[in-house]
Design a protein around this motif. Structure first.
Motif, short mmCIF file in Angstrom:
data_model
loop_
_atom_site.label_atom_id
_atom_site.label_comp_id
_atom_site.label_asym_id
_atom_site.label_seq_id
_atom_site.Cartn_x
_atom_site.Cartn_y
_atom_site.Cartn_z
N LYS A 79 23.53 -73.80 104.86
CA LYS A 79 24.29 -73.52 106.07
C LYS A 79 25.08 -72.22 105.91
N LEU B 241 21.00 -72.81 111.42
CA LEU B 241 22.05 -73.33 110.54
C LEU B 241 23.19 -72.32 110.40
N GLU C 131 19.22 -74.27 115.02
CA GLU C 131 18.02 -74.14 114.19
C GLU C 131 18.18 -73.09 113.10
N LYS D 276 20.32 -75.03 97.22
CA LYS D 276 19.76 -75.87 98.29
C LYS D 276 20.85 -76.80 98.83
N GLY D 277 20.91 -76.92 100.16
CA GLY D 277 21.82 -77.87 100.79
C GLY D 277 23.29 -77.56 100.62
N GLU E 223 26.85 -75.03 101.79
CA GLU E 223 27.41 -74.24 102.88
C GLU E 223 27.89 -72.92 102.31
N ARG F 57 16.32 -69.36 103.88
CA ARG F 57 17.62 -70.02 103.84
C ARG F 57 17.58 -71.34 104.61
N VAL F 58 16.99 -71.32 105.79
CA VAL F 58 16.90 -72.52 106.62
C VAL F 58 16.02 -73.57 105.94
N GLU F 59 14.91 -73.12 105.35
CA GLU F 59 14.02 -74.06 104.65
C GLU F 59 14.76 -74.78 103.53
N ARG F 60 15.71 -74.09 102.90
CA ARG F 60 16.45 -74.69 101.80
C ARG F 60 17.75 -75.35 102.27
N LYS F 61 17.88 -75.44 103.62
CA LYS F 61 19.03 -76.13 104.23
C LYS F 61 20.37 -75.56 103.76
#
Length: 226
Positions: free
Chosen positions: A140, A166, A164, A105-106, A108, A134-138
């Protein structure tokens, strides 16, 4: 109704129905009573469903809190200079490889990605699901695709270079050909072959991950945004 009639209505063997009924009785969802020397089964209080759900949510919330305290220690213990490699075969194996990324999560991440081949291998529905999670878990993503890759972004908006999503997107130089992909994340690198017999593997090693990131950076600098 008796188990015999229930089995007939459901088209299931009677022993299977009895096993299911016993499980439901133990869970407090079904009650049994005697009628004319026969066991009759009926639904218990429907409010028990909500009570059971509340209990499960409470247990899961407690478990999640305990796991949060354990994760830092587990990550520290899992960091090792000795490479660990896991192999997977087939379409489902490749999906398992990519699902491993969603444990994080979070962060790159970085990919060298033959997009058209991946659509053919994994299907648009799975790739949409993967992007959403993937986007939900931020998480990138910097992605390098093949030179000349053509994607209909109206049909596949989740594959576009968009805030949107990422995702930052570039296209490799014309003379840089590749069919195998890799995805760098945390201290891991996944490699995926999209050939006739698809397979992939995950290398878990920080030194190897750092070396692969150097390769990605060189290709990224030589790549163009369109």
């Amino acid at each position: 109704m008796p188990a015999r009639l229930l089995a007939q209505k459901m088209g299931m063997p009677r022993p299977t129905v009895y096993d299911a009924l016993n499980s439901l009785i133990n869970a407090g969802l079904v009650i049994s009573r005697e009628e004319d020397n026969k066991a009759i089964f009926s639904i218990s209080d429907p409010n028990n469903l909500e009570l059971i759900m509340d209990q499960k949510i409470e247990n899961l919330t407690k478990a999640k809190s305990e796991i949060k305290t354990l994760i830092p220690k587990l990550r520290e213990e899992s960091t090792t200079s000795e490479p660990r490699i896991r192999f997977f075969a087939g379409q489902e194996g490749v999906k398992k490889i990519l699902n491993d990324i969603l444990w994080y999560k979070g962060i790159e991440t970085y990919t060298l990605w033959p997009m058209n081949e991946m659509i053919d291998l994994l299907g648009a529905e799975y790739l949409e699901w993967l992007n959403k999670r993937r986007v939900e878990r931020k998480i990138k993503l910097k992605s390098i695709r093949k030179h000349g890759t053509k994607i209909n972004f109206k049909q596949f908006p989740y594959l576009a270079d968009a805030v949107e999503n990422l995702r930052q997107l570039r296209y490799a130089p014309k003379d840089f050909e590749f069919d195998m992909s890799y995805w760098i994340y945390a201290d891991k690198v996944t490699f995926i072959s999209t050939g006739t017999h698809p397979f992939g593997f995950i290398v878990h090693n920080k030194e190897f991950s750092d070396m692969q990131k150097t390769h990605f950076d060189l290709v990224w600098e030589a790549s163009k945004e369109s």
